[in-house]
Design an enzyme around this catalytic site. Sequence first.
Site, short mmCIF file in Angstrom:
data_model
loop_
_atom_site.label_atom_id
_atom_site.label_comp_id
_atom_site.label_asym_id
_atom_site.label_seq_id
_atom_site.Cartn_x
_atom_site.Cartn_y
_atom_site.Cartn_z
N HIS A 11 -7.45 59.78 -0.11
CA HIS A 11 -8.14 60.84 -0.86
C HIS A 11 -7.28 62.11 -0.87
O HIS A 11 -7.21 62.81 -1.89
CB HIS A 11 -9.51 61.13 -0.25
CG HIS A 11 -10.45 59.96 -0.30
ND1 HIS A 11 -10.60 59.18 -1.43
CD2 HIS A 11 -11.27 59.42 0.64
CE1 HIS A 11 -11.49 58.23 -1.17
NE2 HIS A 11 -11.91 58.33 0.07
N ASP A 58 -9.50 55.95 -9.29
CA ASP A 58 -9.86 54.89 -8.34
C ASP A 58 -8.61 54.35 -7.63
O ASP A 58 -7.52 54.35 -8.20
CB ASP A 58 -10.60 53.77 -9.09
CG ASP A 58 -11.41 52.88 -8.15
OD1 ASP A 58 -11.54 53.23 -6.97
OD2 ASP A 58 -11.92 51.85 -8.63
N LEU A 89 -7.71 74.85 -20.76
CA LEU A 89 -8.33 73.57 -20.44
C LEU A 89 -9.67 73.75 -19.72
O LEU A 89 -9.79 74.59 -18.84
CB LEU A 89 -7.38 72.77 -19.53
CG LEU A 89 -7.89 71.42 -19.03
CD1 LEU A 89 -7.77 70.37 -20.13
CD2 LEU A 89 -7.13 70.97 -17.78
C1 IPE Z 1 -16.07 55.12 -9.06
O1 IPE Z 1 -15.24 54.51 -8.12
C2 IPE Z 1 -16.44 56.50 -8.63
C3 IPE Z 1 -15.34 57.44 -8.55
C4 IPE Z 1 -14.10 57.24 -8.93
C5 IPE Z 1 -15.69 58.74 -8.04
P1 IPE Z 1 -15.81 53.51 -7.03
O2 IPE Z 1 -14.64 52.99 -6.29
O3 IPE Z 1 -16.87 54.16 -6.21
O4 IPE Z 1 -16.47 52.39 -7.94
P2 IPE Z 1 -16.97 50.91 -7.58
O5 IPE Z 1 -18.03 51.06 -6.54
O6 IPE Z 1 -15.80 50.15 -7.07
O7 IPE Z 1 -17.48 50.37 -8.87
C1 IPE Z 2 -11.61 56.58 -5.55
O1 IPE Z 2 -10.93 55.80 -4.62
C2 IPE Z 2 -12.13 57.87 -4.96
C3 IPE Z 2 -13.59 57.91 -4.77
C4 IPE Z 2 -14.44 57.00 -5.17
C5 IPE Z 2 -14.11 59.07 -4.09
P1 IPE Z 2 -11.70 54.77 -3.70
O2 IPE Z 2 -12.09 55.45 -2.45
O3 IPE Z 2 -12.81 54.12 -4.43
O4 IPE Z 2 -10.54 53.70 -3.40
P2 IPE Z 2 -10.66 52.12 -3.33
O5 IPE Z 2 -11.32 51.67 -4.60
O6 IPE Z 2 -11.47 51.81 -2.14
O7 IPE Z 2 -9.25 51.65 -3.23
MG MG Z 3 -12.91 52.46 -5.59
#
Ligand code: IPE
Ligand code: IPE
Ligand code: MG
Length: 247
Positions: free
Chosen positions: A38, A21, A131
């Site tokens: 990303h 995240d 792995l």
């Molecule tokens: C959780 O992250 C999903 C992934 C890392 C793929 P999100 O950023 O989508 O989660 P929320 O919505 O903040 O809980």
């Molecule tokens: C996690 O990073 C990746 C996915 C959920 C695909 P985010 O895209 O949720 O990044 P933030 O949480 O907005 O910083």
């Molecule tokens: Mg996120």
Amino acid sequence: MTYKEQIDPARVPSHIAIIMDGNGRWAKKQGSVRLVGHKFGVGSVRRVTEAAQIAGVKFLTLYAFSTENWNRPAAEVSGLMSLLGSTIESEIAELIKNNVRVKILGDGRLPESLRKKLMAAEDKTKDNTGLTLVLALSYSGRWEIAETARRIADEAAKGGLNPEKVDEELFASYMPGSFMPDPELLIRTSGEYRISNFLLWQTAYSEFYFTETLWPDFQAEDLYKAIVDYQHRERRFGMTSEQIQTK
Ligand code: IPE
Ligand code: IPE
Ligand code: MG
């Protein structure tokens, strides 16, 4: 001493699951669009996959896209889908070379071209013995549990299964993720303290590790630090500390 040097090789978790995240916030900090975050997140995936192999981890599950992530702006969703497709294509040779087995876990609701690439990656690596890299894609814990219930109900309706035989062990054996053990360690980056519908069934007794580090900044040493932290925990499974220490 580095964290890597502090790891006790005899007590490395066999399965580590990661909620990757913070890509969006990382990009925003640089003044870039979310997709740039990303893209840099892929670099962390590469580093962590390699670090997990070095540490002797057997299963690494990465939450790459949740069922809830379908609700993001269409441009981000399609950007992520193409990034996933190009990444699996560019990394496959390296994964094969490193004896990594790729598994996809999710509801399969993905663009056809991506699904084909992922299935090819699974197929080409299916006999690898190093792995196991599990990519949770269009995944959610509630989807997985509901899907399991559906499979069991289907089997029972066909007369192949006595409902009285359904217990935790049988339930787990019908799960889409039944090929992997429960994760001993769950890591979430970016300073968010929630499970976001990840491995709800499998994390019943996982140790949780949270870090403020944003996913694109996550290094091999961050993984090793989480493993060392895990090795300092006392896993009691409902028992008392005294019971654990005399075992
Ligand atoms: C959780 O992250 C999903 C992934 C890392 C793929 P999100 O950023 O989508 O989660 P929320 O919505 O903040 O809980
Ligand atoms: C996690 O990073 C990746 C996915 C959920 C695909 P985010 O895209 O949720 O990044 P933030 O949480 O907005 O910083
Ligand atoms: Mg996120």
